[in-house]
Design an enzyme around this catalytic site. Structure first.
Site, PDB file in Angstrom:
ATOM      1  N   GLU A  60       0.823  -1.217   0.000  1.00  0.00           N
ATOM      2  CA  GLU A  60       0.000   0.000   0.000  1.00  0.00           C
ATOM      3  C   GLU A  60       0.851   1.259   0.000  1.00  0.00           C
ATOM      4  O   GLU A  60       0.479   2.265  -0.613  1.00  0.00           O
ATOM      5  CB  GLU A  60      -0.945  -0.003   1.201  1.00  0.00           C
ATOM      6  CG  GLU A  60      -2.121  -0.957   1.059  1.00  0.00           C
ATOM      7  CD  GLU A  60      -1.783  -2.395   1.400  1.00  0.00           C
ATOM      8  OE1 GLU A  60      -2.623  -3.279   1.128  1.00  0.00           O
ATOM      9  OE2 GLU A  60      -0.672  -2.646   1.930  1.00  0.00           O
ATOM     10  N   GLN A 118      -7.205  -2.054  -1.648  1.00  0.00           N
ATOM     11  CA  GLN A 118      -8.295  -3.011  -1.852  1.00  0.00           C
ATOM     12  C   GLN A 118      -9.484  -2.769  -0.922  1.00  0.00           C
ATOM     13  O   GLN A 118     -10.641  -2.914  -1.310  1.00  0.00           O
ATOM     14  CB  GLN A 118      -7.759  -4.427  -1.676  1.00  0.00           C
ATOM     15  CG  GLN A 118      -8.478  -5.462  -2.484  1.00  0.00           C
ATOM     16  CD  GLN A 118      -7.659  -6.730  -2.586  1.00  0.00           C
ATOM     17  OE1 GLN A 118      -7.418  -7.402  -1.591  1.00  0.00           O
ATOM     18  NE2 GLN A 118      -7.226  -7.066  -3.792  1.00  0.00           N
ATOM     19  N   ALA A 167     -10.600  -0.088   2.668  1.00  0.00           N
ATOM     20  CA  ALA A 167     -10.178   1.020   3.521  1.00  0.00           C
ATOM     21  C   ALA A 167      -9.348   0.526   4.696  1.00  0.00           C
ATOM     22  O   ALA A 167      -8.432   1.222   5.166  1.00  0.00           O
ATOM     23  CB  ALA A 167     -11.403   1.781   4.032  1.00  0.00           C
ATOM     24  N   ASP A 168      -9.632  -0.682   5.173  1.00  0.00           N
ATOM     25  CA  ASP A 168      -8.882  -1.257   6.293  1.00  0.00           C
ATOM     26  C   ASP A 168      -7.395  -1.406   5.975  1.00  0.00           C
ATOM     27  O   ASP A 168      -6.568  -1.505   6.884  1.00  0.00           O
ATOM     28  CB  ASP A 168      -9.431  -2.646   6.632  1.00  0.00           C
ATOM     29  CG  ASP A 168     -10.924  -2.637   6.859  1.00  0.00           C
ATOM     30  OD1 ASP A 168     -11.351  -2.750   8.009  1.00  0.00           O
ATOM     31  OD2 ASP A 168     -11.667  -2.500   5.860  1.00  0.00           O
ATOM     32  N   ILE A 197      -5.573   0.741   4.182  1.00  0.00           N
ATOM     33  CA  ILE A 197      -4.944   2.006   3.798  1.00  0.00           C
ATOM     34  C   ILE A 197      -3.832   2.416   4.752  1.00  0.00           C
ATOM     35  O   ILE A 197      -2.970   3.223   4.408  1.00  0.00           O
ATOM     36  CB  ILE A 197      -5.994   3.140   3.694  1.00  0.00           C
ATOM     37  CG1 ILE A 197      -5.456   4.295   2.849  1.00  0.00           C
ATOM     38  CG2 ILE A 197      -6.428   3.618   5.078  1.00  0.00           C
ATOM     39  CD1 ILE A 197      -6.489   5.359   2.532  1.00  0.00           C
ATOM     40  N   HIS A 223     -12.467  -5.744   6.743  1.00  0.00           N
ATOM     41  CA  HIS A 223     -12.997  -5.399   5.419  1.00  0.00           C
ATOM     42  C   HIS A 223     -14.198  -4.469   5.522  1.00  0.00           C
ATOM     43  O   HIS A 223     -14.978  -4.375   4.575  1.00  0.00           O
ATOM     44  CB  HIS A 223     -13.407  -6.665   4.647  1.00  0.00           C
ATOM     45  CG  HIS A 223     -12.286  -7.629   4.408  1.00  0.00           C
ATOM     46  ND1 HIS A 223     -11.873  -8.522   5.356  1.00  0.00           N
ATOM     47  CD2 HIS A 223     -11.488  -7.815   3.332  1.00  0.00           C
ATOM     48  CE1 HIS A 223     -10.858  -9.237   4.874  1.00  0.00           C
ATOM     49  NE2 HIS A 223     -10.608  -8.824   3.645  1.00  0.00           N
TER      50      HIS A 223
END
Length: 692
Positions: A413, A435, A437-438, A440, A482
């Site tokens: 990331e 993929q 937000a978790d 990021i 997720h």
């Protein structure tokens, strides 16, 4: 060696050395702002800097003032930054000494970077990836063709990333090396190894040096040299650069050097160094001086070069001291580049067009952009041809545009986010994805430190033009990794724009606006709205807007407008994303559509405060709906702002509703529904506020 090269190299070393000595002699004057100097590192820096061309890109680190001088910058230029003066050519007095950003036609290009303790490796590798992409796509490099130096015309550009050896322990270095080796990019990593972090030495902090570390990255060739020997350094760098220009592959040069000055002006070497005598025995100055004598220079010639450097440095310092400081109003410039997208344009709902789900509106927007702009490319985890994204948000794009334009990255990331700095710097427009937000969080360092600050700290020279797509939110038992909402963290990063659409038409229009905006944009896309599979979200589907439809940032949508009625309680709901559907459904089920005005923010920054405040002043009550836990959230801050601006118009406190304030969203569906808001929960909050 050519005598002109030796003379130029020695002059540059003497200038950098004289600057370090002058700063030390005038410590009280120059120590107001922290600085570091190249003393001990001058030979390798000069040897490299003399060989770069105007079409090349360089990422010097905070000890590289000798390298900057060898690019053609003057001591005065660097001293303006040393003293944080208004005319500092890099940042206008905003950032530290030897933190350059440069876009001169006759010098290597230097995009903005942070304090460069490893993070700069990813933006630098992004430049190399951009160079490679342009070559594969046949996009001409105008800088090489138009170079003012005749000998450089037609030579392919390279990227140089300069690092201290201590920074090579950073995880982000591994991400950069991995991608450079995997994709065979035209980049030179120069690692200057002086054996120290700050007070910790190499034996305490490193299992191996950078040369040894590089052996683990197949395809990254490495050499180790004596960086305190100018002739050895120059000849080694010359061979490496020639190879990169021709063969387009990465190299690492590990240069062993002594540190002969303080770590920085604020951390003095005498406090902790126990190796100063040994370090001084490796001083590059007497070595290069002897090399001049061995090549026919007289002692008088050498003394004249030294004296000239000292006079120049002293003169430039006296001039810099008198230079103007920034004015208070200079604080408020260049946080963003003005965007050309200020009005809604195109046809939002063409006659006869089909309704499409939200994820397809974004997919079609990206496809249209890629057809029109060769500079547009898409990358991230699993977006390539085999899958086309875990939400099929990139389906068919790799097949239509090729694997060079739509491709998978490793699970990196930080690289995905930070590489956009370099891609943008060479004139490309990357659309990238994390993929969920978790995931990021590993990219936040790059988003905060490199992406968001580039325009401001380069004084407007290097805005980062990129789009970061982030699937967000909870539905369907996605579980704790997720389902998270992260907008409160993202909105606390200044220097980026943030969209959070609630329907497909808005997503397509905002995607187009984001593409033509020269600033960095994060688009938060609720995955529960992608396919309208969640009960009550069919309104997220839209008639697909026309190709030319553009929706500007900062324009909220009053999707349910009411008239003020003196004898009826009225309410404004301010929300975004999934909250729009909860609010709309709740007002309908309560038969209160004529009492409740609903504002869909569309973008969280810039925020359409005028529309919000006008509505709340009209209705007298306000509810802010979010999916995030409401404590310490963007929604709670917005509620506070509304209360502050509209206090005398309010008939009740501004209220918020969000998820329960628990650490994560559980996997079990009963627990998930208990955690997050719903139409029923919003209905109850509306009734409480209407009846207040």
């Amino acid at each position: 060696m050519n005598k002109d090269i030796l003379k130029k190299g020695f002059s540059n070393l003497c200038t950098a050395k004289a600057m370090a000595e002058l700063y030390e002699a005038n410590f009280k004057q120059v120590s107001k702002y922290v600085h570091a100097t190249s003393r001990g590192h001058e030979a390798i820096q000069t040897a490299l800097g003399m060989q770069l061309l105007p079409q090349d890109y360089a990422f010097p680190y905070y000890r590289d003032d000798a390298m900057l001088l060898s690019f053609g910058l003057q001591p005065y230029d660097l001293m303006l930054q040393l003293l944080a003066k208004k005319d500092d050519p890099f940042s206008g007095g905003r950032t530290y000494y030897s933190h350059p950003s440069l876009k001169d036609d006759d010098k290597p290009k230097i995009p903005h970077q942070s304090s460069a303790t490893g993070m700069q490796a990813i933006p630098a590798t992004g430049v190399a990836m951009g160079m490679q992409y342009k070559e594969l796509q046949g996009i001409k490099d105008e800088a090489a063709k138009l170079s003012p130096r005749a000998e450089s015309r037609g030579l392919k550009p390279i990227t140089v990333c300069s690092l201290g050896d201590a920074s090579v322990t950073e995880g982000e270095i591994a991400e950069a090396f991995q991608m450079a080796a995997l994709k065979q990019m035209p980049i030179l990593y120069l690692v200057q190894d002086n054996g120290w972090d700050i007070s910790a030495n190499a034996a305490e902090t490193r299992a191996q040096n950078a040369f040894e570390y590089a052996q683990g990255f197949h395809g990254l060739e490495a050499i180790s040299i004596d960086g305190a020997n100018f002739m050895e350094s120059y000849e080694a760098i010359e061979k490496v650069i020639a190879t990169i220009r021709k063969e387009r592959r990465p190299f690492l040069v590990h240069a062993k050097v002594p540190l002969l000055n303080h770590h920085t002006s604020g951390v003095r070497m005498e406090w902790y160094r126990d190796d100063l005598e040994e370090a001084r025995s490796r001083d590059p100055y007497p070595v290069l001086k002897q090399q001049l004598l061995d090549n026919g220079f007289s002692s008088e010639d050498i003394q004249n070069i030294e004296n000239s450097a000292k006079v120049k440095v002293q003169s430039d310092f006296e001039k810099a001291l008198k230079a103007e400081d920034p004015k208070p109003e200079d604080l408020f410039t260049n946080d963003f580049v003005p965007t050309p997208i200020t009005e809604e344009k195109g046809v939002r709902a063409p006659e006869g067009a089909d309704k499409v789900v939200m994820v397809d509106c974004a997919l079609f927007a990206v496809e249209e952009l890629m057809k029109k702009h060769k500079e547009c490319l898409l990358y991230g985890q699993d977006v390539g041809g085999r899958l086309g994204g875990v939400f099929r948000e990139a389906a068919t794009l790799a097949q239509k545009f090729g694997d060079d334009r739509v491709f998978n990255t490793p699970i990196q990331e930080a690289f995905i986010v930070g590489s956009t700095v370099g891609m943008s710097a060479v004139g490309l427009k990357p659309i990238v994805e994390v993929q969920f937000a978790d995931y990021i969080w590993p990219g936040l360092n790059q988003l905060f430190t490199e992406v968001s600050r580039s325009c401001y700290l380069s004084n407007g020279k290097w805005p980062v033009s990129m789009i970061l797509r982030v699937p967000i939110g909870a539905y369907g038992s996605g579980g704790p990794y997720h389902s998270s909402s992260v907008e409160s963290v993202i909105t606390n990063i200044r220097g980026i724009k943030i969209a959070y659409p609630s329907n497909g038409a808005d997503l397509k229009g905002l995607m187009k606006a984001a593409y033509y905006d020269p600033n960095p944009v994060v688009i938060l896309e609720h995955k529960g709205l992608y396919w309208s599979k969640v009960l009550g979200t069919l309104t997220a589907t839209s008639v697909e807007p026309s190709e030319d439809y553009i929706l500007p940032f900062g324009k909220a949508w009053v999707l349910q407008e009411i008239w003020k009625q003196d004898n009826v309680e009225t309410l404004t709901i301010v929300t975004y994303g999934m909250g729009v559907h909860w609010a709309y459904n709740a007002s309908g089920e309560l038969n209160m559509r004529d009492q409740i005005e609903i504002i869909d923010l569309r973008t969280l920054y810039p925020l359409d405060e005028d529309t919000i405040m006008t509505s709340v002043k009209k209705t007298g009550k306000c509810l802010v709906v979010t999916e995030e836990p409401s404590n310490n959230s963007f929604a709670r801050a917005l509620a506070g702002k509304i209360q502050e601006e509209c206090f005398k118009y309010l008939d009740a406190p501004v209220m918020t509703i969000g998820s329960e304030n628990m650490p994560a969203i559980p996997l079990n569906s009963t627990l998930e529904q208990t955690m997050i808001p719903s139409t029923e929960k919003v209905k109850a909050k509306i009734e409480a506020l209407i009846n207040y």
